[in-house]
Write an enzyme that holds these catalytic residues in place. Structure first.
Site, PDB file in Angstrom:
ATOM      1  N   PRO A  21       0.855  -1.197   0.000  1.00 49.01           N
ATOM      2  CA  PRO A  21       0.000   0.000   0.000  1.00 49.01           C
ATOM      3  C   PRO A  21       0.887   1.243   0.000  1.00 49.01           C
ATOM      4  O   PRO A  21       1.866   1.299   0.738  1.00 49.01           O
ATOM      5  CB  PRO A  21      -0.775  -0.115   1.324  1.00 49.01           C
ATOM      6  CG  PRO A  21       0.016  -1.045   2.180  1.00 49.01           C
ATOM      7  CD  PRO A  21       0.840  -1.907   1.275  1.00 49.01           C
ATOM      8  N   MET A  22       0.583   2.196  -0.863  1.00 49.92           N
ATOM      9  CA  MET A  22       1.323   3.470  -0.866  1.00 49.92           C
ATOM     10  C   MET A  22       0.335   4.591  -1.119  1.00 49.92           C
ATOM     11  O   MET A  22      -0.150   4.763  -2.259  1.00 49.92           O
ATOM     12  CB  MET A  22       2.410   3.475  -1.944  1.00 49.92           C
ATOM     13  CG  MET A  22       3.685   2.770  -1.515  1.00 49.92           C
ATOM     14  SD  MET A  22       4.970   2.926  -2.769  1.00 49.92           S
ATOM     15  CE  MET A  22       4.285   1.942  -4.066  1.00 49.92           C
ATOM     16  N   GLN A  76      -6.701  -1.917   3.220  1.00 44.51           N
ATOM     17  CA  GLN A  76      -5.997  -1.585   4.456  1.00 44.51           C
ATOM     18  C   GLN A  76      -6.720  -0.474   5.217  1.00 44.51           C
ATOM     19  O   GLN A  76      -7.005   0.591   4.658  1.00 44.51           O
ATOM     20  CB  GLN A  76      -4.566  -1.129   4.174  1.00 44.51           C
ATOM     21  CG  GLN A  76      -3.779  -0.989   5.461  1.00 44.51           C
ATOM     22  CD  GLN A  76      -2.430  -0.331   5.290  1.00 44.51           C
ATOM     23  OE1 GLN A  76      -2.336   0.815   4.836  1.00 44.51           O
ATOM     24  NE2 GLN A  76      -1.386  -1.047   5.656  1.00 44.51           N
ATOM     25  N   CYS A 106       2.250   3.151   9.769  1.00 46.14           N
ATOM     26  CA  CYS A 106       2.305   4.501   9.190  1.00 46.14           C
ATOM     27  C   CYS A 106       2.898   5.495  10.193  1.00 46.14           C
ATOM     28  O   CYS A 106       2.424   5.598  11.327  1.00 46.14           O
ATOM     29  CB  CYS A 106       0.907   4.952   8.773  1.00 46.14           C
ATOM     30  SG  CYS A 106       0.909   6.597   8.037  1.00 46.14           S
ATOM     31  N   LYS A 147       0.174  -4.947   9.026  1.00 42.78           N
ATOM     32  CA  LYS A 147       1.459  -4.487   8.498  1.00 42.78           C
ATOM     33  C   LYS A 147       2.083  -3.567   9.539  1.00 42.78           C
ATOM     34  O   LYS A 147       1.438  -2.607   9.987  1.00 42.78           O
ATOM     35  CB  LYS A 147       1.242  -3.758   7.173  1.00 42.78           C
ATOM     36  CG  LYS A 147       2.509  -3.233   6.523  1.00 42.78           C
ATOM     37  CD  LYS A 147       2.222  -2.833   5.079  1.00 42.78           C
ATOM     38  CE  LYS A 147       3.443  -2.256   4.395  1.00 42.78           C
ATOM     39  NZ  LYS A 147       3.715  -0.867   4.797  1.00 42.78           N
ATOM     40  N   ASP A 219      12.971  -1.582   0.709  1.00 41.36           N
ATOM     41  CA  ASP A 219      14.112  -1.398  -0.188  1.00 41.36           C
ATOM     42  C   ASP A 219      14.320  -2.517  -1.198  1.00 41.36           C
ATOM     43  O   ASP A 219      15.456  -2.765  -1.607  1.00 41.36           O
ATOM     44  CB  ASP A 219      15.409  -1.209   0.618  1.00 41.36           C
ATOM     45  CG  ASP A 219      15.385   0.064   1.445  1.00 41.36           C
ATOM     46  OD1 ASP A 219      14.443   0.857   1.283  1.00 41.36           O
ATOM     47  OD2 ASP A 219      16.313   0.252   2.267  1.00 41.36           O
ATOM     48  N   ARG A 242       8.090   1.240  -3.313  1.00 48.92           N
ATOM     49  CA  ARG A 242       8.707   2.232  -4.193  1.00 48.92           C
ATOM     50  C   ARG A 242       9.409   1.610  -5.395  1.00 48.92           C
ATOM     51  O   ARG A 242       9.451   2.207  -6.466  1.00 48.92           O
ATOM     52  CB  ARG A 242       9.672   3.102  -3.384  1.00 48.92           C
ATOM     53  CG  ARG A 242       8.942   4.015  -2.400  1.00 48.92           C
ATOM     54  CD  ARG A 242       9.888   4.586  -1.365  1.00 48.92           C
ATOM     55  NE  ARG A 242      10.446   3.527  -0.523  1.00 48.92           N
ATOM     56  CZ  ARG A 242      11.370   3.710   0.380  1.00 48.92           C
ATOM     57  NH1 ARG A 242      11.853   4.910   0.580  1.00 48.92           N
ATOM     58  NH2 ARG A 242      11.818   2.683   1.094  1.00 48.92           N
TER      59      ARG A 242
END
Ligand SMILES: Cc1cc2nc3c(=O)[nH]c(=O)nc-3n(C[C@H](O)[C@H](O)[C@H](O)COP(=O)(O)O)c2cc1C
Length: 357
Positions: A21-22, A76, A106, A147, A219, A242
């Site tokens: 999720p972003m 989410q 978050c 998460k 990453d 990302r």
């Protein structure tokens, strides 16, 4: 765990790779774009406010929008009120969620100040209470996942906060745990800690006998990074955020590397241009043109980064899309690109010498 598809509760995934999720990035159009390449076992919505869903605010409904192609999908939720979270989870189950995830990672002030997101890692009783309420509200067929980060700060990491919390969440019915290998204080800086993800993997394995998967996150920017995440932490699945923004085919590559030992070539620049067109077209279809234009202008430089090579610079494409005033112009720019325009080819030394002679 290399090359083994994940099972989360009763839900069997096609791979062990997940789109993270972003907020602001993983709308329906982007999830479908990533899925179009294959390799995505599960994709997740951006964090959703249960309050917004229950009140039916347009922003929340847009963020929660899904369709038949967007499956399996996690929705989410964030928040700190067990009753509201339970009601939100039920809403998600009724509106297409394959599973429901609780955000415990978050770091953003707006979320943390209301005791949601990673603040829940500071109050394990509260976090477990929310998970329990959500689990009880959900139909049995809809798994609950969470998460989290490795802890709020270094002290929490020293006290194995994530491992303790993960095991307690599993006790009240969580079917999978995702761990982003940073503390809240680190936000998105510093190196992702594989050793701390491994500690959670080991603790959960010992606690459950290996029945509940832990998903490693942080990453992962290439297929090789995904394999390394699994090898160094023992995690059952990998979540990528990302690293997918410029390369939505990273899930396909990561799964191919695990199952076939090799990856396909990167899509050609023409194929990437068609991907951009598809993504933009879906945004126009699912949302308004103004939204699609705003998003494509902010995303185009990521895509162009993946297109630039030593032989060609696609910077002019970036500029042309960013300045396109409407949807028609975006399509025209892409047509022109496919016809050979909006790119810079470096002059050969021979040409340069001939010119200066
Ligand atoms: C712009 C942005 C928005 C994010 N929004 C969310 C979110 O809504 N929910 C969540 O659990 N994590 C969110 N994250 C965290 C990511 O899911 C992920 O844990 C983090 O970026 C590390 O993974 P990566 O290195 O693969 O990006 C967000 C991260 C970024 C960069």
């Amino acid at each position: 765990m290399i090359g083994i598809p994940l099972q989360i509760g009763s839900v069997k995934l096609a791979s062990n790779m997940m789109l993270a999720p972003m907020a602001g990035y993983c709308d329906l159009a982007w999830r479908l774009t990533c899925r179009s390449y294959g390799g995505v076992g599960l994709a997740c919505t951006d964090l959703l406010s249960p309050h917004g869903l229950l009140r039916g605010t347009q922003q929340s409904l847009d963020l929660a929008a899904t369709n038949d192609q967007d499956k399996p999908v996690g929705m989410q939720l964030y928040g700190s009120d067990p009753k509201l979270m339970a009601e939100g989870a039920l809403w998600a189950a009724d509106h297409g969620a394959t599973l429901v995830d609780i955000n415990m990672g978050c770091p953003v002030d707006k979320v943390v100040k209301k005791d949601g997101g990673s603040k829940l890692m500071c109050d394990i009783g509260q976090a477990v209470g929310i998970a329990e309420a959500v689990r009880k509200a959900l139909p049995e067929s809809i798994p609950l996942t969470t998460k989290m980060r490795i802890g709020w700060d270094e002290q929490a990491v020293g006290e194995s906060c994530a491992s303790v919390l993960a095991c307690k969440l599993i006790d009240v019915g969580a079917a999978a745990i995702t761990v982003h290998g940073r503390t809240t204080e680190m936000r998105f800086k510093g190196q992702c800690r594989h050793d701390e993800i491994k500690n959670v993997v080991d603790a959960v394995r010992e606690h459950t006998g290996g029945t509940i998967p832990v998903i490693g996150n942080g990453d992962v920017n290439s297929a090789q990074d995904a394999v390394s995440m699994i090898e160094t932490t023992g995690c059952a699945g990998v979540m990528i955020g990302r690293g997918s923004l410029a390369r939505p085919w990273i899930f396909r590559d990561s799964w191919d590397l695990q199952t076939k030992g090799e990856t396909l070539d990167q899509p050609s620049n023409e194929e990437i241009a068609e991907m951009i067109r598809g993504y933009f077209t879906m945004m126009c279809e699912f949302r308004k043109e103004a939204y699609a234009l705003h998003k494509i202008r902010s995303r185009i430089s990521w895509f162009v980064k993946a297109m630039n090579t030593r032989k060609v610079s696609c910077k002019p494409l970036n500029t042309a899309i960013r300045t396109a005033p409407d949807a028609e112009s975006v399509h025209r720019v892409l047509d022109e690109f496919l016809a050979g325009g909006h790119r810079l080819l470096p002059r050969s030394q021979h040409e340069a010498r001939a010119e200066s002679a």
